[in-house]
Design a protein around this motif. Structure first.
Motif, PDB file in Angstrom:
ATOM      1  N   GLY A 136     120.877 -11.727   9.316  1.00  0.00           N
ATOM      2  CA  GLY A 136     120.035 -11.650  10.299  1.00  0.00           C
ATOM      3  C   GLY A 136     120.442 -10.896  11.413  1.00  0.00           C
ATOM      4  N   THR A 137     120.048 -11.244  12.557  1.00  0.00           N
ATOM      5  CA  THR A 137     120.303 -10.432  13.729  1.00  0.00           C
ATOM      6  C   THR A 137     121.697 -10.995  14.323  1.00  0.00           C
ATOM      7  OG1 THR A 137     118.169  -9.985  14.229  1.00  0.00           O
ATOM      8  CG2 THR A 137     119.785  -9.723  16.029  1.00  0.00           C
ATOM      9  N   LEU A 138     122.646 -10.244  14.409  1.00  0.00           N
ATOM     10  CA  LEU A 138     123.667 -10.574  15.093  1.00  0.00           C
ATOM     11  C   LEU A 138     124.122 -10.277  16.616  1.00  0.00           C
ATOM     12  CD1 LEU A 138     126.697  -9.633  12.522  1.00  0.00           C
ATOM     13  CD2 LEU A 138     125.620 -11.883  12.945  1.00  0.00           C
ATOM     14  N   ASP A 139     124.428 -11.004  17.509  1.00  0.00           N
ATOM     15  CA  ASP A 139     124.710 -10.398  18.767  1.00  0.00           C
ATOM     16  C   ASP A 139     126.091  -9.570  19.032  1.00  0.00           C
ATOM     17  OD1 ASP A 139     126.794 -12.103  19.182  1.00  0.00           O
ATOM     18  OD2 ASP A 139     125.326 -13.849  20.110  1.00  0.00           O
ATOM     19  N   TRP A 140     126.444  -9.208  20.181  1.00  0.00           N
ATOM     20  CA  TRP A 140     127.448  -8.377  20.083  1.00  0.00           C
ATOM     21  C   TRP A 140     128.595  -9.076  20.199  1.00  0.00           C
ATOM     22  CZ3 TRP A 140     128.369  -3.300  19.802  1.00  0.00           C
ATOM     23  CH2 TRP A 140     127.258  -2.404  19.682  1.00  0.00           C
ATOM     24  N   THR A 141     128.763 -10.433  20.608  1.00  0.00           N
ATOM     25  CA  THR A 141     129.688 -11.369  20.534  1.00  0.00           C
ATOM     26  C   THR A 141     130.352 -11.726  18.804  1.00  0.00           C
ATOM     27  OG1 THR A 141     129.369 -12.155  22.527  1.00  0.00           O
ATOM     28  CG2 THR A 141     130.878 -13.604  20.851  1.00  0.00           C
ATOM     29  N   ALA A 142     128.927 -11.976  18.185  1.00  0.00           N
ATOM     30  CA  ALA A 142     129.522 -12.139  16.861  1.00  0.00           C
ATOM     31  C   ALA A 142     129.911 -11.186  15.846  1.00  0.00           C
ATOM     32  CB  ALA A 142     127.928 -12.661  16.176  1.00  0.00           C
ATOM     33  N   TRP A 143     129.098  -9.986  16.401  1.00  0.00           N
ATOM     34  CA  TRP A 143     129.666  -8.575  15.704  1.00  0.00           C
ATOM     35  C   TRP A 143     130.971  -8.210  15.946  1.00  0.00           C
ATOM     36  CZ3 TRP A 143     129.063  -5.390  11.877  1.00  0.00           C
ATOM     37  CH2 TRP A 143     129.388  -4.146  11.795  1.00  0.00           C
ATOM     38  N   ARG A 144     131.558  -8.396  17.144  1.00  0.00           N
ATOM     39  CA  ARG A 144     132.961  -8.010  17.493  1.00  0.00           C
ATOM     40  C   ARG A 144     133.716  -9.088  16.865  1.00  0.00           C
ATOM     41  NH1 ARG A 144     135.938  -9.490  23.070  1.00  0.00           N
ATOM     42  NH2 ARG A 144     138.052  -9.123  22.353  1.00  0.00           N
ATOM     43  N   ALA A 145     133.554 -10.407  16.607  1.00  0.00           N
ATOM     44  CA  ALA A 145     134.168 -11.408  15.957  1.00  0.00           C
ATOM     45  C   ALA A 145     134.730 -10.919  14.333  1.00  0.00           C
ATOM     46  CB  ALA A 145     133.679 -12.763  16.085  1.00  0.00           C
ATOM     47  N   ARG A 146     133.347 -10.599  14.017  1.00  0.00           N
ATOM     48  CA  ARG A 146     133.578 -10.152  12.335  1.00  0.00           C
ATOM     49  C   ARG A 146     134.273  -9.013  12.362  1.00  0.00           C
ATOM     50  NH1 ARG A 146     128.123 -12.055   9.544  1.00  0.00           N
ATOM     51  NH2 ARG A 146     128.050 -14.034  10.571  1.00  0.00           N
ATOM     52  N   VAL A 147     134.167  -7.997  13.013  1.00  0.00           N
ATOM     53  CA  VAL A 147     134.921  -6.663  12.827  1.00  0.00           C
ATOM     54  C   VAL A 147     136.262  -6.882  13.177  1.00  0.00           C
ATOM     55  CG1 VAL A 147     135.340  -4.564  14.043  1.00  0.00           C
ATOM     56  CG2 VAL A 147     132.986  -5.060  13.381  1.00  0.00           C
ATOM     57  N   GLU A 148     136.654  -7.609  14.256  1.00  0.00           N
ATOM     58  CA  GLU A 148     138.042  -8.063  14.457  1.00  0.00           C
ATOM     59  C   GLU A 148     138.854  -8.965  13.402  1.00  0.00           C
ATOM     60  OE1 GLU A 148     138.098  -9.267  18.497  1.00  0.00           O
ATOM     61  OE2 GLU A 148     138.594  -7.364  19.170  1.00  0.00           O
ATOM     62  N   GLU A 199     125.262 -11.470  24.331  1.00  0.00           N
ATOM     63  CA  GLU A 199     124.266 -12.084  23.493  1.00  0.00           C
ATOM     64  C   GLU A 199     123.086 -11.206  23.159  1.00  0.00           C
ATOM     65  OE1 GLU A 199     123.183 -16.092  25.190  1.00  0.00           O
ATOM     66  OE2 GLU A 199     125.218 -16.548  25.122  1.00  0.00           O
ATOM     67  N   ARG A 200     123.089  -9.849  23.367  1.00  0.00           N
ATOM     68  CA  ARG A 200     121.870  -9.123  23.060  1.00  0.00           C
ATOM     69  C   ARG A 200     122.266  -8.592  21.660  1.00  0.00           C
ATOM     70  NH1 ARG A 200     121.637  -5.092  28.394  1.00  0.00           N
ATOM     71  NH2 ARG A 200     121.050  -6.746  29.774  1.00  0.00           N
ATOM     72  N   PRO A 201     121.111  -8.248  20.817  1.00  0.00           N
ATOM     73  CA  PRO A 201     121.100  -7.947  19.334  1.00  0.00           C
ATOM     74  C   PRO A 201     122.017  -6.587  19.423  1.00  0.00           C
ATOM     75  CG  PRO A 201     119.108  -8.377  20.097  1.00  0.00           C
ATOM     76  CD  PRO A 201     119.676  -8.323  21.352  1.00  0.00           C
ATOM     77  N   ALA A 202     122.810  -6.828  18.247  1.00  0.00           N
ATOM     78  CA  ALA A 202     123.933  -5.646  18.029  1.00  0.00           C
ATOM     79  C   ALA A 202     123.424  -4.847  16.632  1.00  0.00           C
ATOM     80  CB  ALA A 202     125.278  -6.035  17.863  1.00  0.00           C
ATOM     81  N   LEU A 203     123.148  -5.812  15.803  1.00  0.00           N
ATOM     82  CA  LEU A 203     122.413  -5.289  14.752  1.00  0.00           C
ATOM     83  C   LEU A 203     121.877  -6.155  13.692  1.00  0.00           C
ATOM     84  CD1 LEU A 203     124.306  -5.583  11.584  1.00  0.00           C
ATOM     85  CD2 LEU A 203     125.881  -4.923  13.428  1.00  0.00           C
ATOM     86  N   SER A 204     120.899  -5.701  12.729  1.00  0.00           N
ATOM     87  CA  SER A 204     120.115  -6.778  11.908  1.00  0.00           C
ATOM     88  C   SER A 204     120.548  -6.351  10.407  1.00  0.00           C
ATOM     89  CB  SER A 204     118.773  -6.765  12.190  1.00  0.00           C
ATOM     90  OG  SER A 204     118.454  -7.371  13.301  1.00  0.00           O
ATOM     91  N   ALA A 205     121.074  -7.388   9.713  1.00  0.00           N
ATOM     92  CA  ALA A 205     121.244  -6.895   8.253  1.00  0.00           C
ATOM     93  C   ALA A 205     120.971  -8.096   7.443  1.00  0.00           C
ATOM     94  CB  ALA A 205     122.876  -6.799   8.207  1.00  0.00           C
ATOM     95  N   PRO A 206     120.383  -7.694   6.361  1.00  0.00           N
ATOM     96  CA  PRO A 206     120.098  -8.667   5.327  1.00  0.00           C
ATOM     97  C   PRO A 206     121.139  -9.795   4.915  1.00  0.00           C
ATOM     98  CG  PRO A 206     119.664  -6.422   4.339  1.00  0.00           C
ATOM     99  CD  PRO A 206     120.449  -6.217   5.610  1.00  0.00           C
ATOM    100  N   GLY A 207     120.948 -11.018   4.940  1.00  0.00           N
ATOM    101  CA  GLY A 207     121.836 -12.122   4.681  1.00  0.00           C
ATOM    102  C   GLY A 207     122.578 -12.444   5.893  1.00  0.00           C
ATOM    103  N   TRP A 264     129.749  -2.351   6.404  1.00  0.00           N
ATOM    104  CA  TRP A 264     129.594  -1.904   7.646  1.00  0.00           C
ATOM    105  C   TRP A 264     130.776  -2.191   8.392  1.00  0.00           C
ATOM    106  CZ3 TRP A 264     124.005  -3.568   8.123  1.00  0.00           C
ATOM    107  CH2 TRP A 264     123.017  -2.748   6.972  1.00  0.00           C
ATOM    108  N   ALA A 265     130.847  -3.728   8.461  1.00  0.00           N
ATOM    109  CA  ALA A 265     132.167  -4.128   9.329  1.00  0.00           C
ATOM    110  C   ALA A 265     133.314  -3.809   9.037  1.00  0.00           C
ATOM    111  CB  ALA A 265     131.781  -5.665   9.211  1.00  0.00           C
TER     112      ALA A 265
END
Length: 78
Positions: free
Chosen positions: A27-39, A17-25, A64-65
């Motif tokens: 907001g701030t994604l945690d590592w779990t959400a970033w992994r889910a989008r990439v996968e 749940e720590r922040p992985a990145l912030s992007a316009p549109g 980026w994803a």
């Protein structure tokens, strides 16, 4: 050598749940959400024929994803 996908999975498992990145549109994604989008993108990209180059001209967070997803799949990104 570990794959990029394995490194992404390890980082997401460790930092969850720590922040992985912030992007316009997005907001701030945690590592779990970033992994889910990439996968999620990676699963779609795996249907492309081998050697098909990936490309995205938007330059935004989906690009980026998609670039990380392509690398996780071993696809070329132009």
């Amino acid at each position: 050598m570990e794959s990029l996908r394995a490194l992404l999975q390890q980082r997401a498992a460790r930092l969850q749940e720590r922040p992985a990145l912030s992007a316009p549109g997005w907001g701030t994604l945690d590592w779990t959400a970033w992994r889910a989008r990439v996968e999620g993108l990676a699963f779609g990209l795996m249907d492309l024929p081998a050697g098909t180059p990936g490309h995205c001209a938007t330059g935004g967070p989906w690009a980026w994803a998609a670039e990380v997803a392509a690398a996780c799949c071993g696809l070329r990104w132009d």
